[in-house]
Design an enzyme around this catalytic site. Structure first.
Site, short mmCIF file in Angstrom:
data_model
loop_
_atom_site.label_atom_id
_atom_site.label_comp_id
_atom_site.label_asym_id
_atom_site.label_seq_id
_atom_site.Cartn_x
_atom_site.Cartn_y
_atom_site.Cartn_z
N ASN A 46 6.77 3.17 -13.99
CA ASN A 46 6.39 3.62 -12.65
C ASN A 46 4.87 3.55 -12.49
O ASN A 46 4.11 3.87 -13.41
CB ASN A 46 6.92 5.03 -12.34
N GLU A 48 1.88 4.69 -9.77
CA GLU A 48 1.56 5.53 -8.60
C GLU A 48 0.17 5.18 -8.05
O GLU A 48 -0.72 4.76 -8.80
CB GLU A 48 1.61 7.01 -8.99
N CYS A 57 8.91 2.54 -8.57
CA CYS A 57 9.65 3.14 -9.69
C CYS A 57 9.78 2.15 -10.85
O CYS A 57 9.72 0.92 -10.65
CB CYS A 57 11.05 3.52 -9.24
N GLU A 59 12.42 1.35 -12.53
CA GLU A 59 13.60 0.47 -12.47
C GLU A 59 13.31 -0.78 -11.65
O GLU A 59 13.67 -1.90 -12.03
CB GLU A 59 14.79 1.22 -11.83
N CYS A 90 16.64 7.01 -8.50
CA CYS A 90 16.57 7.36 -7.08
C CYS A 90 17.45 6.41 -6.26
O CYS A 90 17.89 5.36 -6.74
CB CYS A 90 15.13 7.31 -6.59
N CYS A 93 16.31 2.72 -5.95
CA CYS A 93 16.57 1.92 -7.15
C CYS A 93 18.06 1.67 -7.35
O CYS A 93 18.46 0.60 -7.82
CB CYS A 93 15.95 2.59 -8.38
N1 THU Z 1 10.50 7.44 -10.39
C1 THU Z 1 10.97 6.36 -11.07
O1 THU Z 1 10.22 5.63 -11.73
N2 THU Z 1 12.30 6.10 -10.99
C2 THU Z 1 13.20 6.82 -10.27
O2 THU Z 1 14.37 6.46 -10.19
C3 THU Z 1 12.76 8.05 -9.60
C4 THU Z 1 11.31 8.32 -9.61
C5 THU Z 1 9.06 7.71 -10.45
C6 THU Z 1 8.33 7.49 -9.15
C7 THU Z 1 7.17 8.42 -9.29
O3 THU Z 1 6.12 7.76 -9.96
C8 THU Z 1 7.68 9.56 -10.17
O4 THU Z 1 8.85 9.05 -10.79
C9 THU Z 1 8.01 10.82 -9.43
O5 THU Z 1 8.81 10.59 -8.34
#
Ligand code: THU
Length: 130
Positions: A46, A48, A57, A59, A90, A93
């Site tokens: 991930n 940000e 994300c 995935e 999420c 994804c």
């Molecule tokens: N995140 C993922 O990498 N995958 C998911 O399926 C859910 C959330 C990450 C996005 C963000 O950087 C952090 O988790 C918090 O939401």
């Protein structure tokens, strides 16, 4: 790697990717790794941004990585997080993965290295399809 690439290698790749997580805002680290029918393993983490909605994300980062490498036939994905609890992917994804393979095997890994497995379509009924 061959099609017999073990789950161990896939899980290790997800755990390695988690270490690279760029998550200065949430502090929630995620690493994913996708296995393709050719035996290829493509990691993603991930990422940000200060402009929050740009976040990607792990995935989907793994999917972009695999497709960029010329591979779209996905067999399994390992998803490791920095949480002691199992964290499911999420909705965005789930949709992204479903569009490639509803039968995708998903392996979740907690920070304690506990593992849970399921088939993607079990957690994504009635997904959007053109
Ligand atoms: N995140 C993922 O990498 N995958 C998911 O399926 C859910 C959330 C990450 C996005 C963000 O950087 C952090 O988790 C918090 O939401």
């Amino acid at each position: 790697m061959t099609a017999k690439t073990s789950d161990k290698a896939l899980i290790k790749s997800a755990l390695d990717a988690l270490k690279n997580s760029h998550s200065p805002h949430s502090g929630f680290r995620v690493g994913a790794a996708i296995l393709t029918t050719s035996g290829g393993i493509y990691p993603g983490t991930n990422v940000e941004f200060d402009a929050f909605s740009l976040t990607v994300c792990a995935e989907r980062a793994a999917i972009f990585n695999a497709v960029s490498g010329g591979e779209k036939d996905f067999v399994k994905i390992a998803i490791a997080t920095s949480s002691r609890k199992f964290k499911y992917p999420c909705g965005l994804c789930r949709q992204a993965m479903m569009e490639f393979n509803p039968e995708l095997e998903v392996i979740l890994i907690t920070s304690d290295k506990e593992i849970k497995r399921f088939i993607l379509k079990e957690i994504m009924p009635n997904y959007f399809k053109l």
